[in-house]
Motif scaffolding. Sequence first.
Motif, PDB file in Angstrom:
ATOM      1  N   SER A 103       0.829  -1.204   0.000  1.00  0.00           N
ATOM      2  CA  SER A 103       0.000   0.000   0.000  1.00  0.00           C
ATOM      3  C   SER A 103       0.866   1.258   0.000  1.00  0.00           C
ATOM      4  CB  SER A 103      -0.973   0.001   1.181  1.00  0.00           C
ATOM      5  OG  SER A 103      -0.352   0.294   2.417  1.00  0.00           O
ATOM      6  N   ALA A 104       2.000   1.223   0.690  1.00  0.00           N
ATOM      7  CA  ALA A 104       2.927   2.362   0.640  1.00  0.00           C
ATOM      8  C   ALA A 104       3.441   2.561  -0.780  1.00  0.00           C
ATOM      9  CB  ALA A 104       4.087   2.140   1.609  1.00  0.00           C
ATOM     10  N   ALA A 105       3.704   1.454  -1.469  1.00  0.00           N
ATOM     11  CA  ALA A 105       4.191   1.545  -2.846  1.00  0.00           C
ATOM     12  C   ALA A 105       3.123   2.112  -3.775  1.00  0.00           C
ATOM     13  CB  ALA A 105       4.650   0.174  -3.329  1.00  0.00           C
ATOM     14  N   SER A 106       1.862   1.711  -3.595  1.00  0.00           N
ATOM     15  CA  SER A 106       0.813   2.208  -4.487  1.00  0.00           C
ATOM     16  C   SER A 106       0.553   3.698  -4.263  1.00  0.00           C
ATOM     17  CB  SER A 106      -0.474   1.393  -4.317  1.00  0.00           C
ATOM     18  OG  SER A 106      -1.017   1.510  -3.025  1.00  0.00           O
ATOM     19  N   ILE A 107       0.633   4.157  -3.007  1.00  0.00           N
ATOM     20  CA  ILE A 107       0.528   5.599  -2.736  1.00  0.00           C
ATOM     21  C   ILE A 107       1.677   6.342  -3.413  1.00  0.00           C
ATOM     22  CG2 ILE A 107       0.623   7.354  -0.914  1.00  0.00           C
ATOM     23  CD1 ILE A 107      -0.563   5.145   0.972  1.00  0.00           C
ATOM     24  N   THR A 108       2.883   5.796  -3.305  1.00  0.00           N
ATOM     25  CA  THR A 108       4.056   6.409  -3.922  1.00  0.00           C
ATOM     26  C   THR A 108       3.901   6.490  -5.432  1.00  0.00           C
ATOM     27  OG1 THR A 108       5.472   5.591  -2.135  1.00  0.00           O
ATOM     28  CG2 THR A 108       6.568   6.214  -4.181  1.00  0.00           C
ATOM     29  N   TRP A 134      -7.172   0.617   0.835  1.00  0.00           N
ATOM     30  CA  TRP A 134      -6.502   1.800   0.272  1.00  0.00           C
ATOM     31  C   TRP A 134      -5.384   1.393  -0.681  1.00  0.00           C
ATOM     32  CZ3 TRP A 134      -6.095   0.225   5.300  1.00  0.00           C
ATOM     33  CH2 TRP A 134      -4.831  -0.082   5.786  1.00  0.00           C
ATOM     34  N   GLY A 135      -4.770   0.236  -0.470  1.00  0.00           N
ATOM     35  CA  GLY A 135      -3.785  -0.252  -1.431  1.00  0.00           C
ATOM     36  C   GLY A 135      -4.437  -0.523  -2.771  1.00  0.00           C
ATOM     37  N   ASP A 136      -5.596  -1.196  -2.739  1.00  0.00           N
ATOM     38  CA  ASP A 136      -6.350  -1.441  -3.972  1.00  0.00           C
ATOM     39  C   ASP A 136      -6.694  -0.125  -4.662  1.00  0.00           C
ATOM     40  OD1 ASP A 136      -6.328  -4.171  -3.536  1.00  0.00           O
ATOM     41  OD2 ASP A 136      -8.438  -4.301  -2.941  1.00  0.00           O
ATOM     42  N   PHE A 137      -7.196   0.836  -3.887  1.00  0.00           N
ATOM     43  CA  PHE A 137      -7.622   2.105  -4.473  1.00  0.00           C
ATOM     44  C   PHE A 137      -6.472   2.815  -5.178  1.00  0.00           C
ATOM     45  CE2 PHE A 137      -7.687   6.731  -4.086  1.00  0.00           C
ATOM     46  CZ  PHE A 137      -8.776   7.026  -4.891  1.00  0.00           C
ATOM     47  N   PHE A 138      -5.336   2.962  -4.497  1.00  0.00           N
ATOM     48  CA  PHE A 138      -4.247   3.729  -5.098  1.00  0.00           C
ATOM     49  C   PHE A 138      -3.615   3.000  -6.275  1.00  0.00           C
ATOM     50  CE2 PHE A 138      -4.447   6.163  -1.100  1.00  0.00           C
ATOM     51  CZ  PHE A 138      -4.470   7.438  -1.639  1.00  0.00           C
ATOM     52  N   LEU A 139      -3.552   1.679  -6.258  1.00  0.00           N
ATOM     53  CA  LEU A 139      -3.059   0.975  -7.435  1.00  0.00           C
ATOM     54  C   LEU A 139      -4.020   1.183  -8.609  1.00  0.00           C
ATOM     55  CD1 LEU A 139      -1.148  -0.839  -8.962  1.00  0.00           C
ATOM     56  CD2 LEU A 139      -2.333  -2.825  -7.979  1.00  0.00           C
ATOM     57  N   MET A 140      -5.310   1.089  -8.350  1.00  0.00           N
ATOM     58  CA  MET A 140      -6.293   1.305  -9.409  1.00  0.00           C
ATOM     59  C   MET A 140      -6.190   2.721  -9.970  1.00  0.00           C
ATOM     60  SD  MET A 140     -10.349   0.473  -9.188  1.00  0.00           S
ATOM     61  CE  MET A 140     -11.409   0.632 -10.623  1.00  0.00           C
ATOM     62  N   LEU A 141      -6.007   3.709  -9.082  1.00  0.00           N
ATOM     63  CA  LEU A 141      -5.861   5.091  -9.534  1.00  0.00           C
ATOM     64  C   LEU A 141      -4.587   5.257 -10.357  1.00  0.00           C
ATOM     65  CD1 LEU A 141      -6.745   8.038  -9.586  1.00  0.00           C
ATOM     66  CD2 LEU A 141      -5.685   8.340  -7.331  1.00  0.00           C
ATOM     67  N   ALA A 142      -3.481   4.655  -9.907  1.00  0.00           N
ATOM     68  CA  ALA A 142      -2.228   4.747 -10.670  1.00  0.00           C
ATOM     69  C   ALA A 142      -2.387   4.127 -12.052  1.00  0.00           C
ATOM     70  CB  ALA A 142      -1.099   4.061  -9.901  1.00  0.00           C
ATOM     71  N   LEU A 143      -3.030   2.968 -12.137  1.00  0.00           N
ATOM     72  CA  LEU A 143      -3.257   2.325 -13.431  1.00  0.00           C
ATOM     73  C   LEU A 143      -4.130   3.199 -14.331  1.00  0.00           C
ATOM     74  CD1 LEU A 143      -3.846  -1.327 -12.216  1.00  0.00           C
ATOM     75  CD2 LEU A 143      -2.083  -0.636 -13.855  1.00  0.00           C
ATOM     76  N   ALA A 144      -5.161   3.812 -13.755  1.00  0.00           N
ATOM     77  CA  ALA A 144      -6.045   4.670 -14.542  1.00  0.00           C
ATOM     78  C   ALA A 144      -5.300   5.901 -15.056  1.00  0.00           C
ATOM     79  CB  ALA A 144      -7.251   5.081 -13.708  1.00  0.00           C
ATOM     80  N   ILE A 145      -4.420   6.463 -14.237  1.00  0.00           N
ATOM     81  CA  ILE A 145      -3.638   7.630 -14.672  1.00  0.00           C
ATOM     82  C   ILE A 145      -2.665   7.229 -15.773  1.00  0.00           C
ATOM     83  CG2 ILE A 145      -1.881   9.293 -13.963  1.00  0.00           C
ATOM     84  CD1 ILE A 145      -3.245   9.347 -11.185  1.00  0.00           C
ATOM     85  N   LEU A 146      -1.922   6.148 -15.553  1.00  0.00           N
ATOM     86  CA  LEU A 146      -0.919   5.729 -16.526  1.00  0.00           C
ATOM     87  C   LEU A 146      -1.554   5.261 -17.829  1.00  0.00           C
ATOM     88  CD1 LEU A 146       1.513   3.864 -14.107  1.00  0.00           C
ATOM     89  CD2 LEU A 146       1.904   6.070 -15.236  1.00  0.00           C
ATOM     90  N   SER A 147      -2.812   4.838 -17.775  1.00  0.00           N
ATOM     91  CA  SER A 147      -3.542   4.441 -18.980  1.00  0.00           C
ATOM     92  C   SER A 147      -4.122   5.637 -19.720  1.00  0.00           C
ATOM     93  CB  SER A 147      -4.683   3.482 -18.617  1.00  0.00           C
ATOM     94  OG  SER A 147      -4.197   2.317 -18.004  1.00  0.00           O
TER      95      SER A 147
END
Length: 350
Positions: A271-276, A329-342
């Motif tokens: 989760s720290a990694a996905s926030i980062t 929150w780990g799920d959320f931030f990874l999903m947000l990162a994927l959506a941004i990078l996509s």
Amino acid sequence: MTSETDRIGGTPAGIRAAVALGSMLERIAVTEAIVQDRFPLYATPDTGEWTTTRRGSWVAGFWVGQLWLRARLTRDARHRDAAKDWARRLAPAAAADTVTRGLTLWYGAAAGHRLGVSESGHQLASRGAEQLAATYDPAAGILPWGTAFNDPAQPAIARVDGLAGTIPLLAWTGSGAVAERHLTTHLRACSRPSELIPTLSFAQGRWEPRAEPAAGWSRGEAWLLLALADAGLWLDAEYSRRAVELLSEWPWPPTAVPAAVRGEPLVLDTSAASITAVAMCKLGCSDRARELVAVLVGEHLSTGESPGRLLNGCYDLSRGLATRHELIWGDFFLMLALAILSGEVDPAEL
């Protein structure tokens, strides 16, 4: 959802990102069926069963935020309506005595408007932001941590996890000056020459470190980086420069998953990694964000019969609580990162 393979030419990285987002959307549907009218908190790595809360604790906004992201990606009216229904249940957060209401209201209430899905939640976010700004303690120079989690009202407590969400929420609703004072006090008090002090108490005109969370807590560092990245977008570009400087001195390789607490290398915190990763997207460090997301997807996102679960998150190592689990929150931030990078979501939207 726009096909990732269409957007970037069907590259292997793009295909993996599309598959990862698809699996996370599947997981949301499974989670809905499991939790019903309760908020998910963390799920066991083997069975995927969620521990839930009635009112959502400090994590409620991340579940609702995932629902808003799903509605944005699918453009499905049923998904929009589900997110709206859950967002209404965040109303108690507006008056909760905790600065973490900034997280709940930004990612859960304001997100529908910010993502262009629905105006639902805008009024709640604005009302909560006004009530949060009113708690500002001029002597300490912060929005105090609050008493909602059984901490004392006095002395005032500052925690770095009281920055993320709060900074953009207050700036968006017209209390940017309070947000900036809150942030600058944390930077002055918590940032020491050798390490970040994640929590302190203000008494007799001075700041003193508190025992928990302890120094070396990777999620605290990730929350600070995200807050600075958002401050660069909402307050002053100088904060982005400071965030990039912080990233250049990052206490773990910024494209790797860190230990939950330094010195305890056997327990990671995805989760720290996905926030980062989200913070790096906001800072324009997209290449490094992609590398980190590739690690999370390739090594920690579940596949097979129960796909789309970001595993190896650590809720609280000191208490031995959910130390290798799926965290909402780990799920959320990874999903947000994927959506941004996509290219599906702009980094400044949420």
